[in-house]
Design a protein around this motif. Structure first.
Motif, PDB file in Angstrom:
ATOM      1  N   THR A 228       0.886  -1.415  -0.249  1.00 35.76           N
ATOM      2  CA  THR A 228       0.016  -0.290  -0.099  1.00 35.76           C
ATOM      3  C   THR A 228       0.722   1.320  -0.049  1.00 35.76           C
ATOM      4  O   THR A 228       1.908   1.117   0.331  1.00 35.76           O
ATOM      5  CB  THR A 228      -0.465  -0.303   1.231  1.00 35.76           C
ATOM      6  N   TRP A 229       0.265   2.138  -0.583  1.00 40.39           N
ATOM      7  CA  TRP A 229       1.093   3.333  -0.823  1.00 40.39           C
ATOM      8  C   TRP A 229       1.424   3.929   0.765  1.00 40.39           C
ATOM      9  O   TRP A 229       0.428   4.031   1.459  1.00 40.39           O
ATOM     10  CB  TRP A 229       0.577   4.217  -1.450  1.00 40.39           C
ATOM     11  N   ASN A 230       2.539   4.392   1.762  1.00 42.43           N
ATOM     12  CA  ASN A 230       1.761   5.138   2.098  1.00 42.43           C
ATOM     13  C   ASN A 230       1.526   6.717   2.490  1.00 42.43           C
ATOM     14  O   ASN A 230       2.071   7.049   1.183  1.00 42.43           O
ATOM     15  CB  ASN A 230       3.708   5.962   3.181  1.00 42.43           C
ATOM     16  N   GLY A 231       1.301   7.290   2.932  1.00 36.30           N
ATOM     17  CA  GLY A 231       1.191   9.222   2.927  1.00 36.30           C
ATOM     18  C   GLY A 231       0.037   9.116   3.482  1.00 36.30           C
ATOM     19  O   GLY A 231      -1.276   8.528   3.753  1.00 36.30           O
ATOM     20  N   ARG A 232      -0.758  10.367   3.296  1.00 33.73           N
ATOM     21  CA  ARG A 232      -1.689  11.294   4.321  1.00 33.73           C
ATOM     22  C   ARG A 232      -3.149  10.449   2.481  1.00 33.73           C
ATOM     23  O   ARG A 232      -2.293  11.824   1.627  1.00 33.73           O
ATOM     24  CB  ARG A 232      -1.546  13.122   4.165  1.00 33.73           C
TER      25      ARG A 232
END
Length: 404
Positions: free
Chosen positions: A278-282
């Motif tokens: 999964t992508w990291n981040g907001r």
């Protein structure tokens, strides 16, 4: 873009509704005036000459369909107003209560030639007449911006104001200057261009919970590119709900839901497997679907899955990242292992009919614009333009992307 009237109404500023070249060459009204003219007053005891202000000049092409037929009078009132097509068909319209403005009942047709006649009278028999023939903007020569969020909606604290234009914009400053975004919280809001067709606005930090955001779109007549003129003129307002930010720890397989600074739920999840993390981040929830089909072929995993009824799906990226209910995984995977192809999965049942399931609960308790933060995944941070995810861009870089 609003106007404050003095005792005598001022003319409509036609520079906002005509092409730049037409304004420079022909003036922006049937009776143009300079700043010096506006300051002049008639001699004491003399009647002021009525003045007619139009939003088109004789022979002009590319005139706004919204304001091209409008008439406004200073120092007098409208005695006659006539707008007809080239073949003589009358365009219905009506005057204002004070008889100083006249407008067609509806927007004019695109690419159509009109003849406009206006007669105004003033004190002591003073009279003025204007006659112009003009052609409205061709439908193919306009640009339109679709935007989120919708007027009247309630959104989460992470929801940006995002415009997508149907044509590439070359004069970004003109277009960005035609849009203003303000918040009742007083937060400074700045635009950022992602390429030539997308313009997002946001404050430095998330919107203040409970605030009201006003978007004023004044693009009518704005030249965005060669043969691309705006037509939109509207005001959009939306409210920001409670603050809800949910943090997914992919290494711990848990999601902590924090509302207004208080943890209200700690949910076991399954995130992306090592081969498809999964992508990291907001990430901002940009779409909610009670049920949807997910086919691996659409996101580079052809043949690996095709699930026709994924329950409680909430989009986090344009590239296909969702947080959604999962009924096909064994109960044992939630909170213990990562098995997905990049999405965040919550325990659920087929059909999504059990409100006690984590997937159903999170769907019912989420707004468009709520933020989901992913940490400790084996992937990189999501790109700011992959979804409504500009929060992953440092503020200094965001401001540098403004054309103003």
């Amino acid at each position: 873009m609003h106007r404050i009237r003095t005792a005598l109404p001022r003319p409509v500023r036609a520079v906002a509704v005509l092409s730049v070249s037409a304004c420079l060459l022909a003036g922006c009204g049937g009776s143009p005036r300079s700043e010096d003219d506006s300051a002049k007053k008639p001699p004491a005891g003399a009647a002021a000459q009525p003045r007619i202000v139009l939003n088109a000049t004789d022979g002009q092409k590319g005139v706004s369909v919204r304001s091209g037929g409008r008439i406004e009078v200073e120092h007098g009132s409208i005695a006659k107003a006539s707008l007809v097509t080239a073949d003589g068909a009358t365009v219905p319209g009506k005057a204002s209560r004070d008889n100083r403005t006249w407008s067609p009942d509806a927007a004019l047709d695109h690419g159509t030639t009109y003849r406009l006649t206006a007669v105004a009278t003033g004190g002591k028999g003073a009279k003025a007449t204007e006659r112009v023939t003009f052609t409205t903007l061709d439908e193919d020569d306009r640009f339109v911006g679709t935007y989120v969020p919708e007027h009247g909606s309630k959104v989460g604290v992470g929801m940006p104001v995002s415009f997508t234009f149907d044509k590439a914009i070359t004069d970004k400053k003109a277009v960005e200057s035609g849009i203003s975004v303000s918040s009742s919280s007083g937060q400074k809001v700045v635009g950022h261009w992602f390429g030539a067709q997308r313009l997002d606005f946001r404050p430095q930090e998330y919107w203040e919970a409970g605030s009201t955001v006003t978007v004023r779109i004044r693009l009518d007549g704005v030249k965005g590119a060669e043969d691309a003129y705006g037509e939109q003129d509207k005001t959009v307002r939306f409210t920001v709900g409670r603050s809800q930010v949910s943090t997914v720890d992919a290494a711990r397989h848990r999601m902590r839901v924090v509302r207004d600074g208080r943890t209200i739920r700690d949910i076991p999840i399954t995130a992306g497997a090592a081969s498809s993390p999964t992508w990291n981040g907001r990430m901002v929830i940009s779409e909610k679907l009670v049920s949807t089909r997910m086919d691996g072929a659409t996101v580079g995993f052809a043949g690996e899955y095709d699930i026709p009824d994924v329950p409680h799906a909430m989009r986090l990226s344009t590239s296909g990242t969702f947080i959604h209910g999962n009924y096909w995984g064994d109960d044992s995977v939630f909170g213990r292992s990562n098995i997905s192809h990049g999405c965040v999965g919550l325990n659920d049942v087929q059909g999504g009919g059990d409100a006690s399931q984590d997937g159903a609960w999170f769907y019912a308790n989420s707004l468009l614009g709520d933020v989901v933060v992913v940490r400790n995944s084996q992937d990189a941070t999501i790109a700011p333009d992959n979804g409504l995810n500009g929060w992953n861009m440092p503020w200094k870089e965001w401001v540098a992307g403004s054309a103003r």
